[in-house]
Scaffold this motif. Structure first.
Motif, PDB file in Angstrom:
ATOM      1  N   GLY A   1      11.066  23.768   7.746  1.00 56.65           N
ATOM      2  CA  GLY A   1      10.408  24.777   8.923  1.00 56.65           C
ATOM      3  C   GLY A   1       8.896  24.698   8.702  1.00 56.65           C
ATOM      4  N   GLU A   2       8.731  25.100   7.791  1.00 54.43           N
ATOM      5  CA  GLU A   2       7.211  24.744   7.283  1.00 54.43           C
ATOM      6  C   GLU A   2       6.909  24.203   6.355  1.00 54.43           C
ATOM      7  N   VAL A   3       6.186  23.857   5.798  1.00 52.80           N
ATOM      8  CA  VAL A   3       5.914  23.723   4.361  1.00 52.80           C
ATOM      9  C   VAL A   3       4.324  23.740   3.770  1.00 52.80           C
ATOM     10  N   GLY A   4       4.008  23.501   2.353  1.00 52.34           N
ATOM     11  CA  GLY A   4       2.926  23.892   1.646  1.00 52.34           C
ATOM     12  C   GLY A   4       2.328  22.633   1.214  1.00 52.34           C
ATOM     13  N   VAL A   5       1.490  21.948   1.292  1.00 50.08           N
ATOM     14  CA  VAL A   5       1.150  20.426   0.913  1.00 50.08           C
ATOM     15  C   VAL A   5      -0.130  20.726  -0.201  1.00 50.08           C
TER      16      VAL A   5
ATOM     17  N   ASP B   1      -2.915  13.085  -7.071  1.00 43.11           N
ATOM     18  CA  ASP B   1      -3.642  11.643  -7.488  1.00 43.11           C
ATOM     19  C   ASP B   1      -2.393  10.273  -6.589  1.00 43.11           C
ATOM     20  N   LEU B   2      -1.484  10.960  -6.658  1.00 43.91           N
ATOM     21  CA  LEU B   2      -0.563   9.863  -6.102  1.00 43.91           C
ATOM     22  C   LEU B   2       0.183  10.205  -4.457  1.00 43.91           C
ATOM     23  N   GLY B   3      -1.128  11.098  -3.723  1.00 43.94           N
ATOM     24  CA  GLY B   3      -0.669  11.204  -2.684  1.00 43.94           C
ATOM     25  C   GLY B   3      -0.737  13.212  -2.294  1.00 43.94           C
ATOM     26  N   TYR B   4      -0.158  12.690  -1.981  1.00 43.91           N
ATOM     27  CA  TYR B   4       0.766  14.832  -1.740  1.00 43.91           C
ATOM     28  C   TYR B   4       2.027  15.289  -2.050  1.00 43.91           C
ATOM     29  N   ALA B   5       1.749  16.453  -2.502  1.00 43.68           N
ATOM     30  CA  ALA B   5       2.886  17.406  -3.212  1.00 43.68           C
ATOM     31  C   ALA B   5       2.692  18.543  -1.406  1.00 43.68           C
ATOM     32  N   VAL B   6       4.513  18.392  -1.920  1.00 43.15           N
ATOM     33  CA  VAL B   6       5.072  19.563  -1.046  1.00 43.15           C
ATOM     34  C   VAL B   6       5.868  20.328  -1.245  1.00 43.15           C
ATOM     35  N   ALA B   7       5.963  21.803  -1.010  1.00 47.72           N
ATOM     36  CA  ALA B   7       6.615  22.115  -1.476  1.00 47.72           C
ATOM     37  C   ALA B   7       7.650  22.477  -0.796  1.00 47.72           C
ATOM     38  N   GLY B   8       8.738  21.860  -0.590  1.00 42.93           N
ATOM     39  CA  GLY B   8      10.028  21.490   0.459  1.00 42.93           C
ATOM     40  C   GLY B   8      10.399  20.905  -0.235  1.00 42.93           C
TER      41      GLY B   8
ATOM     42  N   ASN C   1       1.107  -1.365  -0.136  1.00 46.24           N
ATOM     43  CA  ASN C   1      -0.259   0.357  -0.450  1.00 46.24           C
ATOM     44  C   ASN C   1       1.071   1.354  -0.229  1.00 46.24           C
ATOM     45  N   VAL C   2       0.838   1.692  -0.881  1.00 52.48           N
ATOM     46  CA  VAL C   2       1.562   3.285  -1.279  1.00 52.48           C
ATOM     47  C   VAL C   2       1.471   4.116  -1.094  1.00 52.48           C
ATOM     48  N   THR C   3       2.444   5.384  -0.480  1.00 53.20           N
ATOM     49  CA  THR C   3       1.341   6.690  -0.643  1.00 53.20           C
ATOM     50  C   THR C   3       2.566   7.400  -0.747  1.00 53.20           C
ATOM     51  N   VAL C   4       2.321   8.205  -0.906  1.00 52.07           N
ATOM     52  CA  VAL C   4       3.279   9.101  -1.761  1.00 52.07           C
ATOM     53  C   VAL C   4       3.247  10.980  -1.420  1.00 52.07           C
ATOM     54  N   VAL C   5       4.345  11.163  -0.813  1.00 53.37           N
ATOM     55  CA  VAL C   5       4.517  12.202   0.122  1.00 53.37           C
ATOM     56  C   VAL C   5       6.120  12.828  -0.784  1.00 53.37           C
ATOM     57  N   ALA C   6       5.824  13.632  -1.698  1.00 52.50           N
ATOM     58  CA  ALA C   6       7.085  14.153  -2.161  1.00 52.50           C
ATOM     59  C   ALA C   6       7.104  15.714  -3.094  1.00 52.50           C
ATOM     60  N   PRO C   7       8.127  16.280  -3.207  1.00 52.76           N
ATOM     61  CA  PRO C   7       8.369  17.523  -3.757  1.00 52.76           C
ATOM     62  C   PRO C   7       7.437  17.999  -4.634  1.00 52.76           C
ATOM     63  N   ALA C   8       7.674  18.890  -4.883  1.00 56.67           N
ATOM     64  CA  ALA C   8       6.287  19.202  -5.736  1.00 56.67           C
ATOM     65  C   ALA C   8       7.001  20.076  -6.808  1.00 56.67           C
ATOM     66  N   ASP C   9       8.446  19.677  -6.848  1.00 57.17           N
ATOM     67  CA  ASP C   9       9.752  20.254  -7.374  1.00 57.17           C
ATOM     68  C   ASP C   9      10.761  19.975  -7.300  1.00 57.17           C
ATOM     69  N   ASP C  10      11.890  19.991  -8.162  1.00 49.42           N
ATOM     70  CA  ASP C  10      13.783  19.442  -8.241  1.00 49.42           C
ATOM     71  C   ASP C  10      13.623  19.926  -6.756  1.00 49.42           C
ATOM     72  N   GLN C  11      14.302  19.249  -6.454  1.00 47.65           N
ATOM     73  CA  GLN C  11      14.943  18.989  -4.677  1.00 47.65           C
ATOM     74  C   GLN C  11      15.566  18.528  -5.159  1.00 47.65           C
ATOM     75  N   SER C  12      16.934  18.567  -6.117  1.00 47.75           N
ATOM     76  CA  SER C  12      18.183  17.461  -6.259  1.00 47.75           C
ATOM     77  C   SER C  12      19.439  18.104  -5.116  1.00 47.75           C
ATOM     78  N   ALA C  13      20.300  17.490  -4.694  1.00 51.60           N
ATOM     79  CA  ALA C  13      21.372  17.957  -3.865  1.00 51.60           C
ATOM     80  C   ALA C  13      21.207  18.416  -2.686  1.00 51.60           C
ATOM     81  N   VAL C  14      20.205  19.280  -2.080  1.00 49.48           N
ATOM     82  CA  VAL C  14      19.851  19.925  -0.947  1.00 49.48           C
ATOM     83  C   VAL C  14      20.369  19.113   0.404  1.00 49.48           C
ATOM     84  N   GLY C  15      19.976  17.633  -0.197  1.00 52.01           N
ATOM     85  CA  GLY C  15      20.846  17.158   1.144  1.00 52.01           C
ATOM     86  C   GLY C  15      19.410  17.692   2.173  1.00 52.01           C
TER      87      GLY C  15
END
Length: 271
Positions: free
Chosen positions: A53-57, A61-68, A34-48
């Motif tokens: 602290g606070e993000v928009g959600v 259709d896959l789950g949740y897009a997070v602005a973080g 059972n898969v729940t997606v919680v992933a960045p809304a855009d490219d966050q490559s190489a951010v470690g």
């Protein structure tokens, strides 16, 4: 006899929720859990392991897009948004994450490390993309290119928990090659260690300093200098690399450092 329940899987990445790599893993892993997606809304490559602290959600259709960042996604997913999972999977990243020196830079791997602090086992999956004469940004990948990565990740999700793999490892760093043919036998899997090669340098150009990562300039199967058993050699030679890693970082007892601490002025005064 009761049937084993399907595992709960939290899926994230660092390339962004709209990329083909995460969609391919979502489809493959949905067949075994059972898969729940919680992933960045855009490219966050190489951010470690950067945290916002606070993000928009927003719902997706896959789950949740997070602005973080990927670390934001893991914290938000484990602590609030999703059912608490049996396993966190990060990927599939477009581009390999190979070698010790990339472990702290990669958002994909950092998502797995963040999960480890929640005591949730994790798998970070990336795909090695040979670039030839092209710039990495100009290489396009489609769903079929992620077939080896999806196959290896699904296999590990199905078997690693029951086999006790995560009693020793906090997370697995998986790097898969691009499939050589449209259909064919799976690439073999090799348990590896991260390569220790590091060849960063810098050149000043006027008011700028240009940083160069020269490790990626030597990725030919016939001449790659990394020794047998390393992640880089395995992937370049067409095998799926799986490196079992630990987090948080372990420490060792150092008698020389004990001696320095004992001789520190404040320590000697309190003795």
């Amino acid at each position: 006899m009761s049937q084993p329940t399907e595992p709960e899987i939290l899926l994230t990445n660092d390339d962004g929720i709209e990329t083909p790599g995460i969609r391919v893993l979502y489809d493959a892993l949905s067949d075994v859990g059972n898969v729940t997606v919680v992933a960045p809304a855009d490219d966050q490559s190489a951010v470690g392991r950067s945290l916002s602290g606070e993000v928009g959600v927003t719902d997706h259709d896959l789950g949740y897009a997070v602005a973080g960042t990927p670390a934001d996604c893991v914290v938000a997913g484990l602590a609030e948004l999703g059912p608490f999972p049996d396993l966190v999977v990060a990927g599939c990243n477009k581009g390999a994450n190979l070698g010790e020196y990339v472990l702290g830079r990669s958002g994909t791997i950092s998502a797995a490390v963040e999960a480890a602090f929640f005591d949730v086992p994790a798998i970070a999956t990336s795909m090695y993309v040979p670039v030839g004469d092209l710039a990495f940004e100009d290489v396009e990948t489609g769903r079929s290119d992620y077939r080896e990565a999806a196959r290896a990740t699904t296999y590990l999700v199905e078997h690693a928990l029951e086999a006790g793999v995560f009693e020793e490892a906090a997370y697995l760093n998986v790097n898969a090659p691009v499939p050589e043919e449209a259909a064919g036998d799976p690439a073999p899997m090799e348990i590896t260690r991260p390569s220790r090669r590091y060849e960063m340098d810098a050149v000043r150009e006027g008011e700028r300093v240009v940083l160069h990562d020269r490790v990626w300039e030597e990725m030919e199967a016939e001449s790659i200098p990394d020794p047998a058993g390393t992640d880089r050699r395995a992937v370049v030679e067409g095998r799926v690399s799986v490196s079992p890693l630990t987090a948080p970082h372990s420490t060792r007892h150092h008698e020389a450092l004990d001696d320095l601490a004992e001789r520190y002025p404040g320590t000697s005064l309190s003795s």
